[in-house]
Design a protein around this motif. Structure first.
Motif, mmCIF file in Angstrom:
data_model
loop_
_atom_site.group_PDB
_atom_site.id
_atom_site.type_symbol
_atom_site.label_atom_id
_atom_site.label_comp_id
_atom_site.label_asym_id
_atom_site.label_seq_id
_atom_site.Cartn_x
_atom_site.Cartn_y
_atom_site.Cartn_z
ATOM 1 N N LEU A 1 1.813 3.002 6.514
ATOM 2 C CA LEU A 1 0.351 2.929 6.655
ATOM 3 C C LEU A 1 -0.087 2.132 7.880
ATOM 4 C CD1 LEU A 1 -0.417 2.222 2.882
ATOM 5 C CD2 LEU A 1 -0.312 4.424 4.046
ATOM 6 N N GLU A 2 -1.376 2.291 8.199
ATOM 7 C CA GLU A 2 -1.943 1.578 9.353
ATOM 8 C C GLU A 2 -2.076 0.080 9.107
ATOM 9 O OE1 GLU A 2 -3.969 2.891 12.374
ATOM 10 O OE2 GLU A 2 -2.308 4.270 12.119
ATOM 11 N N LYS A 3 -2.213 -0.289 7.858
ATOM 12 C CA LYS A 3 -2.349 -1.691 7.415
ATOM 13 C C LYS A 3 -3.633 -2.333 7.951
ATOM 14 C CE LYS A 3 2.683 -2.007 7.500
ATOM 15 N NZ LYS A 3 2.952 -0.886 8.392
ATOM 16 N N THR A 4 -4.700 -1.567 7.965
ATOM 17 C CA THR A 4 -5.984 -2.103 8.435
ATOM 18 C C THR A 4 -6.936 -2.413 7.285
ATOM 19 O OG1 THR A 4 -6.783 0.154 8.627
ATOM 20 C CG2 THR A 4 -5.926 -0.863 10.633
ATOM 21 N N ASN A 5 -6.566 -1.999 6.073
ATOM 22 C CA ASN A 5 -7.446 -2.193 4.900
ATOM 23 C C ASN A 5 -8.847 -1.629 5.152
ATOM 24 O OD1 ASN A 5 -5.334 -3.506 3.646
ATOM 25 N ND2 ASN A 5 -5.992 -5.522 4.335
ATOM 26 N N CYS A 6 -8.908 -0.485 5.786
ATOM 27 C CA CYS A 6 -10.219 0.078 6.172
ATOM 28 C C CYS A 6 -10.980 0.693 4.994
ATOM 29 C CB CYS A 6 -10.021 1.132 7.253
ATOM 30 S SG CYS A 6 -9.229 2.628 6.620
ATOM 31 N N ARG A 7 -10.320 0.963 3.891
ATOM 32 C CA ARG A 7 -10.913 1.494 2.642
ATOM 33 C C ARG A 7 -11.345 2.948 2.714
ATOM 34 N NH1 ARG A 7 -14.057 -2.956 -0.621
ATOM 35 N NH2 ARG A 7 -12.692 -4.704 -0.269
ATOM 36 N N LYS A 8 -10.945 3.660 3.753
ATOM 37 C CA LYS A 8 -11.366 5.067 3.828
ATOM 38 C C LYS A 8 -10.712 5.915 2.735
ATOM 39 C CE LYS A 8 -13.033 5.242 8.447
ATOM 40 N NZ LYS A 8 -12.681 5.258 9.824
ATOM 41 N N CYS A 9 -9.677 5.399 2.093
ATOM 42 C CA CYS A 9 -9.021 6.109 0.993
ATOM 43 C C CYS A 9 -9.641 5.735 -0.356
ATOM 44 C CB CYS A 9 -7.535 5.761 0.980
ATOM 45 S SG CYS A 9 -7.268 3.978 0.875
ATOM 46 N N ASN A 10 -10.703 4.918 -0.324
ATOM 47 C CA ASN A 10 -11.353 4.416 -1.549
ATOM 48 C C ASN A 10 -10.512 3.406 -2.309
ATOM 49 O OD1 ASN A 10 -13.730 5.865 -1.238
ATOM 50 N ND2 ASN A 10 -12.713 7.708 -2.034
ATOM 51 N N THR B 1 -7.332 -2.055 -0.499
ATOM 52 C CA THR B 1 -6.369 -2.475 0.532
ATOM 53 C C THR B 1 -5.306 -1.393 0.704
ATOM 54 O OG1 THR B 1 -4.914 -3.490 -1.096
ATOM 55 C CG2 THR B 1 -6.575 -4.939 -0.088
ATOM 56 N N CYS B 2 -4.588 -1.500 1.818
ATOM 57 C CA CYS B 2 -3.465 -0.570 2.026
ATOM 58 C C CYS B 2 -2.388 -0.793 0.968
ATOM 59 C CB CYS B 2 -2.864 -0.769 3.416
ATOM 60 S SG CYS B 2 -3.975 -0.304 4.743
ATOM 61 N N LEU B 3 -2.240 -2.034 0.527
ATOM 62 C CA LEU B 3 -1.229 -2.317 -0.495
ATOM 63 C C LEU B 3 -1.582 -1.620 -1.811
ATOM 64 C CD1 LEU B 3 1.308 -3.752 -1.401
ATOM 65 C CD2 LEU B 3 -0.063 -5.791 -1.876
ATOM 66 N N ALA B 4 -2.867 -1.667 -2.182
ATOM 67 C CA ALA B 4 -3.298 -0.995 -3.416
ATOM 68 C C ALA B 4 -3.069 0.512 -3.283
ATOM 69 C CB ALA B 4 -4.770 -1.292 -3.679
ATOM 70 N N PHE B 5 -3.337 1.044 -2.101
ATOM 71 C CA PHE B 5 -3.109 2.469 -1.857
ATOM 72 C C PHE B 5 -1.619 2.788 -2.017
ATOM 73 C CE2 PHE B 5 -1.951 5.949 0.987
ATOM 74 C CZ PHE B 5 -2.852 6.936 0.616
ATOM 75 N N ALA B 6 -0.767 1.946 -1.411
ATOM 76 C CA ALA B 6 0.687 2.180 -1.470
ATOM 77 C C ALA B 6 1.173 2.166 -2.918
ATOM 78 C CB ALA B 6 1.417 1.122 -0.645
ATOM 79 N N GLU C 1 -3.961 11.243 1.188
ATOM 80 C CA GLU C 1 -5.331 10.736 1.025
ATOM 81 C C GLU C 1 -5.665 9.595 1.966
ATOM 82 O OE1 GLU C 1 -6.838 10.632 -3.090
ATOM 83 O OE2 GLU C 1 -5.140 11.914 -3.575
ATOM 84 N N CYS C 2 -4.688 9.085 2.671
ATOM 85 C CA CYS C 2 -4.985 8.166 3.784
ATOM 86 C C CYS C 2 -5.161 9.045 5.028
ATOM 87 C CB CYS C 2 -3.850 7.181 4.017
ATOM 88 S SG CYS C 2 -4.041 6.298 5.585
ATOM 89 N N PRO C 3 -6.346 9.030 5.641
ATOM 90 C CA PRO C 3 -6.601 9.946 6.764
ATOM 91 C C PRO C 3 -5.783 9.621 8.018
ATOM 92 C CG PRO C 3 -8.462 8.443 6.419
ATOM 93 C CD PRO C 3 -7.516 8.208 5.284
ATOM 94 N N PHE C 4 -5.085 8.493 8.010
ATOM 95 C CA PHE C 4 -4.341 8.114 9.218
ATOM 96 C C PHE C 4 -2.865 8.486 9.163
ATOM 97 C CE2 PHE C 4 -7.906 5.229 8.607
ATOM 98 C CZ PHE C 4 -8.622 5.516 9.765
HETATM 99 S S1 SF4 Z 1 -7.317 4.673 4.444
HETATM 100 FE FE1 SF4 Z 1 -6.508 3.295 2.907
HETATM 101 S S2 SF4 Z 1 -4.310 3.297 3.189
HETATM 102 FE FE2 SF4 Z 1 -5.196 4.256 5.006
HETATM 103 S S3 SF4 Z 1 -5.366 2.562 6.454
HETATM 104 FE FE3 SF4 Z 1 -7.320 2.668 5.375
HETATM 105 S S4 SF4 Z 1 -7.074 1.275 3.592
HETATM 106 FE FE4 SF4 Z 1 -5.050 1.627 4.443
#
Ligand code: SF4
Length: 267
Positions: A14-23, A26-31, A43-46
């Motif tokens: 992952l990008e590890k930016t915690n951008c929340r675009k995946c709803n 954090t990236c950790l929660a997504f992982a 579902e992570c657009p990156f």
């Molecule tokens: S979309 Fe989710 S998993 Fe992808 S970089 Fe943003 S927070 Fe991390």
């Protein structure tokens, strides 16, 4: 298709930016959600096409429970223990060998392992303690302590773990220390903590020994006018030579979570 073996394997992609675009927060929660088969990596657009091609774009089938994984890992570690000479490891690891058992001090209490990898100990055997101890027996380089204290992020192999550590471990310790007046007393009593003087000009400095060659220095400053409290953890600069970094992480976060539970018990 390549296999994702754990949450960290997903996180590394992952990008590890915690951008929340995946709803997810954090990236950790997504992982974690991907590894548990709750959402798809796509579902992570990156995430690039090349990665989706390699690991798949559908939800993973969550193959095993934590308990099943734990039993499997323990079986593998015990099999490896059977192949080593515990007596020759004892001295290197700061332990003793007597009556066919290697005994180490874990938080100041005896923890013994026999040639079959069976364990006997006075401490409560938490799942977060045993694999790191067996890995210590198997893979520690037995390097003498330097007395030079460094934060986790400065350990050579900490790169992928440092941000987790800051949040999951230091954040948890600090939260408990800020809110629970019994925190440092518990460390002293339950984990054989030893107070030390004048470390980094902290109000309170304590050393604990999760393993003989893995001391941990906890430094805390009380909040003062206009200044927030501050908590830092330090390790000997040899730490990740004497225990793999993921096990240092497991031990430290296990300890932090135990203190969170203790804090609740104290009310
Ligand atoms: S979309 Fe989710 S998993 Fe992808 S970089 Fe943003 S927070 Fe991390």
């Amino acid at each position: 298709m390549a296999k994702l073996k754990n949450t960290m394997d997903v996180f590394k992609l992952l990008e590890k930016t915690n951008c929340r675009k995946c709803n997810k927060p954090t990236c950790l929660a997504f992982a974690a959600a991907v590894f548990q088969g709750r959402i798809a990596l796509s579902e992570c657009p990156f995430i690039g096409e090349d990665i989706l091609k390699e690991y798949g774009s559908k939800k993973l089938e969550y193959e095993s429970t934590f308990e099943q994984d734990y039993i499997k890992v323990m079986g593998q570690l015990k099999d490896r223990i059977k192949k080593i000479d515990l007596e020759s490891r004892a001295q290197k690891l700061g332990g003793k060998f007597l009556n066919g058992r290697l005994t180490l001090k874990i938080f100041g209490k005896d923890f013994s392992i026999d040639a079959n990898g069976e364990i006997s100990t006075d401490i409560h055997v938490n799942p977060w303690i045993v694999p790191p101890v067996l890995n210590y027996v198997l893979s520690s380089k037995g390097i003498s302590l330097t007395g030079s204290w460094v934060p986790f992020r400065e350990l050579e192999t900490s790169r992928d773990w440092a941000r987790f550590f800051e949040h999951q471990c230091i954040g948890a310790f600090k939260q408990v220390a800020d809110t629970n007046p019994f925190f440092f007393k518990d460390i002293m009593e339950l984990f054989n903590g030893r107070p030390v003087q004048n470390h980094y000009a902290a109000d309170i400095s304590l050393i604990i020994y999760p393993l003989p060659l893995l001391p941990m220095l906890i430094c805390y400053n009380h909040p003062e006018e206009g200044l927030k409290s501050d908590l830092n953890l330090f390790f000997d600069s040899t730490a990740d030579k004497n225990l793999p970094i993921e096990n240092i992480y497991t031990l430290s976060t296990g300890l932090a979570n135990m203190f969170k539970k203790l804090a609740k018990t104290h009310g």
